[in-house]
Enzyme design. Structure first.
Site, short mmCIF file in Angstrom:
data_model
loop_
_atom_site.label_atom_id
_atom_site.label_comp_id
_atom_site.label_asym_id
_atom_site.label_seq_id
_atom_site.Cartn_x
_atom_site.Cartn_y
_atom_site.Cartn_z
N HIS A 1 0.82 -1.20 0.00
CA HIS A 1 0.00 0.00 0.00
C HIS A 1 0.87 1.26 0.00
CE1 HIS A 1 -3.09 -2.74 2.20
NE2 HIS A 1 -3.13 -2.92 0.90
N TYR B 1 -0.25 0.93 14.42
CA TYR B 1 0.55 1.91 13.71
C TYR B 1 -0.15 3.26 13.65
CZ TYR B 1 -2.21 0.27 9.61
OH TYR B 1 -3.22 -0.10 8.75
#
Length: 199
Positions: A62, A132
């Site tokens: 990504h 994250y």
């Protein structure tokens, strides 16, 4: 805390110092000042995510449009993953190269991934849990993927039968993304990094 730049510019491995005794342990998993010193600018914290994956799940690769891109600071809080950073910046000296870091709940390393770089991972255990933080919030029109099993990238995923999401399975190859102008430009990324350093 030890911060080491990886072979791809803009990617860093962060190894915390853990302090443990029979009661448990304590560590600093993130320090804005230490990371800013290594990276050259502070990480803007705009969004926090938690991802739980079964063994052999592969997520990625990504990336987001630059500007503004989406820098990430990734940690594994349960189990283990093989975290992969791919240089998708067209014109970069390390374009198409990838590097991996094992993230787990033993060494408790983290990785910092700059805007313009591709990110993915393979879960090495069941219930592998990533936490994250990102420099920008999710933008569905500005976020993209490259097929993680693209033979042109030849990423050595540690799974005999990688499990992909429908989105990742339908992602273009690197060549297709390059031909359609989807990939970030290295010089544009460098210019954007300079704006972050100047505030």
């Amino acid at each position: 805390m030890k911060i080491r730049e990886l072979s791809i510019q803009g990617a860093f491995e962060v190894t915390p110092q853990q302090h443990g005794d029979p009661r448990g342990l304590f560590m600093e998993w993130y320090r804005h000042d230490r990371l800013a010193e290594a990276v050259g600018h502070p990480l803007r914290l705009a969004q926090g995510n938690l991802s739980v994956s079964a063994k052999d799940v592969v997520r990625g690769i990504h990336f987001a449009d630059v500007p503004p891109g989406q820098a990430k600071y990734v940690s594994c809080v349960r189990g283990a993953v093989l975290d992969v950073i791919v240089d998708l910046r067209v014109g970069s000296p390390t374009f198409k190269q990838w590097e991996f870091v094992r993230l787990d709940d033993v060494e408790r390393r983290s990785v910092y991934i700059a805007e313009g770089l591709g990110h993915g991972f393979c879960a090495l255990t069941d219930d592998a849990t990533l936490s994250y933080v990102c420099s920008e919030t999710y933008n569905p029109t500005g976020e993209h993927a490259v097929h993680p099993l693209d033979p042109d990238l030849a990423i050595e995923w540690p799974a005999e039968a990688p499990q992909l999401s429908a989105r990742d399975a339908a992602a273009p190859t690197l060549a297709e993304a390059l031909a359609t102008g989807l990939l970030p430009d290295y010089e544009a990324c460098q210019a954007f990094y300079r704006t972050l350093k100047t505030g």
